[in-house]
Design an enzyme around this catalytic site. Structure first.
Site, PDB file in Angstrom:
ATOM      1  CB  THR A 107       2.712 -45.828  27.644  1.00  0.00           C
ATOM      2  OG1 THR A 107       1.423 -45.657  26.850  1.00  0.00           O
ATOM      3  CG2 THR A 107       3.296 -46.971  26.851  1.00  0.00           C
ATOM      4  NE  ARG A 114      -6.057 -46.665  29.764  1.00  0.00           N
ATOM      5  CZ  ARG A 114      -4.805 -46.571  30.197  1.00  0.00           C
ATOM      6  NH1 ARG A 114      -4.647 -45.699  31.738  1.00  0.00           N
ATOM      7  NH2 ARG A 114      -3.656 -47.071  29.899  1.00  0.00           N
ATOM      8  CD  GLU A 148       8.041 -37.750  23.575  1.00  0.00           C
ATOM      9  OE1 GLU A 148       7.610 -37.367  24.593  1.00  0.00           O
ATOM     10  OE2 GLU A 148       8.586 -39.023  23.470  1.00  0.00           O
ATOM     11  CG  ASP A 150      12.412 -37.193  22.775  1.00  0.00           C
ATOM     12  OD1 ASP A 150      11.812 -36.969  23.859  1.00  0.00           O
ATOM     13  OD2 ASP A 150      13.042 -38.404  22.402  1.00  0.00           O
ATOM     14  CE  LYS A 176      14.494 -39.269  24.696  1.00  0.00           C
ATOM     15  NZ  LYS A 176      14.092 -39.945  23.511  1.00  0.00           N
TER      16      LYS A 176
END
Ligand code: HSE
Length: 451
Positions: A30, A66, A207, A218, A222
């Site tokens: 992504t 891909r 996630e 997560d 951070k």
């Protein structure tokens, strides 16, 4: 002597002498594909701002077929990430594969080979950052990670640059979009936790292992990075008190509301005399506070500096191009490390000789927005007259209503759809002499500030 400040500005063109920054990328999911798209779309502007071109020359991917569809021609592909990490012709390695095992080896190898590293991998840095930053220091390279924290918000740069003069007293943030989305759904739609999580996963916010999101891990990753930046402390992920939202009951979300609060998963790093608090937990926030209005998957970070006071930053916390925005900003920073003209190293007006005349300032008449009109009218029936007149003039109307009764007589309130100011001015001028109108028509622009 007076000097015209605009005339005296240096105009900037990308240096012809500087070769493009050569970039290798590990992972093209992504974030990687978003980085390709944004670099291609804004190529000239990014090069002008960086003072040199930025070229991704090799990509390591698990699925080469891909990847070939994303990178286009002229970019080498390999399934061997270590080849990218150690490639002799690269200046920078972008690690956007994720994980903390192999990714650690790749990043350390890139650093050992004298390459700068750009990564959006918060888990890797929170858990192994001590080792990685120490290696970078020894090898004289940069490790940049704006995309690792609240992706679209340049909070690392805000702390390192804009707020650099401050002693930071605290940082508090909603830095996990998945849990914020879940909490918003629980509040707004009365969904239970499981149903809201399933929606967040379907939308791609979570996630790969949603435990990281819902257990506050997560956000703790951070917060670890934010605290290190804010307080100049080592990365202390293991010391963050992390509590997620899995035990939170819908009833408590509702009862908090009744008391005038909203529940948010907050990461807080606060300097105390005795030390630093590092915690992630669901917390009640006053309903009127700006933080209470950060909804859905959006993130926000507040910083209290001793000189700046409280500042607040808001933006998307996840997303392909949103993360790419941060990754490319880091690449531009790296590009500026070497031999860049002074005007491109610090904020400046960003004139580029070739683009200087490209953007005109729009005249007032061409500015488009929605408008608010307050039309004093003579009597009941005025609302019909005004509505009919606006329709006859093709003024696009969103809403017409009567103001609640007030001493100033009957007032018709109108909200228009977006339209050019010139057309609005003409319509209001003409409306002013309509027999139903009893006084001066007031107008204001409506700024929807759509995301
Ligand atoms: N899972 C993360 C979030 C994605 O929900 O915020 C961005 O770090």
């Amino acid at each position: 002597m007076y000097r015209d400040p605009v005339q005296s500005l240096e105009t900037v063109v990308p240096s012809q002498a500087m070769r493009a920054l050569r970039v290798g990328m590990i992972g093209i999911g992504t974030v990687g594909s978003g980085t390709f798209r944004v670099l291609a779309r804004n190529h000239d502007q990014i090069a002008a701002r960086a003072g040199r071109g930025i070229e991704i020359v090799i990509v390591a991917a698990r699925n080469l077929a891909r990847a070939a569809g994303i990178v286009g021609e002229g970019v080498a592909l390999t399934d061997d990430a270590m080849r990218v990490a150690t490639h002799p012709e690269l200046d920078v390695v972008v690690e956007v594969a994720g994980g903390t095992g192999a990714a650690r080896d790749w990043v350390l190898a890139a650093i050992a080979h004298g390459k700068h590293v750009v990564t959006a991998n918060k888990a890797l840095l929170a858990e192994h950052g001590g080792e990685i930053f120490e290696a970078a220091r020894r090898h004289g390279v940069a490790v940049a990670y704006e995309g690792a924290v609240a992706v679209s918000i340049p909070i690392v740069k805000a702390l390192r640059e804009g707020l650099v003069a401050n002693r930071i007293e605290w940082v508090a943030g909603i830095v996990n979009g998945t849990t914020n989305f879940i909490l918003s759904k629980m509040r707004d739609e009365g969904l239970d936790f499981g149903a809201a999580l399933a929606q967040a996963q379907a939308l791609g916010y979570a996630e790969a292992d949603p435990t990281f999101d819902i257990e506050g891990i997560d956000a703790a990753h951070k917060l670890t990075l934010l605290a290190a930046n804010a307080f100049g402390m080592p990365l202390r992920f293991a010391d963050v008190q992390a509590e997620g939202i899995t035990a939170l009951q819908g009833l408590d979300v509702a009862c908090s509301e009744q008391l005038g609060f909203r529940v948010k998963l907050l990461g807080v790093a606060r300097r105390r005399e005795e030390g630093v608090e590092l915690r992630v937990q669901p917390a009640l926030v006053p309903a009127e506070h700006l933080m209470a209005h950060v909804n859905g998957s959006m993130n926000a970070v507040m910083v209290k500096g001793d000189a700046s006071g409280v500042t607040m930053y808001y933006g998307a916390g996840a997303g392909s191009e949103q993360t790419a925005s941060a990754v490319i900003a880091d690449l531009v920073d790296v590009a500026r490390l070497a031999g860049t003209p002074a005007a491109q190293r610090v904020p400046h007006l960003g004139f580029h000789a070739h683009a200087m005349n490209a953007l005109e300032v729009l005249p007032r008449a061409a500015v488009r927005s929605a408008h608010y009109l307050r039309v004093p009218v003579h009597a009941a029936g005025g609302i019909e007259a005004v509505t009919a007149w606006l329709a006859s003039q093709q003024v696009p109307v969103r809403r017409v209503t009567l103001a609640a009764p007030c001493a100033a007589g009957a007032q018709v309130l109108v909200l228009t759809e977006p339209m050019a100011q010139g057309a609005l001015d003409l319509a209001v001028h003409a409306l002013q002499s309509h027999p139903a109108v009893a006084g001066a028509v007031a107008t204001l622009r409506v700024e929807m500030l759509e995301a």
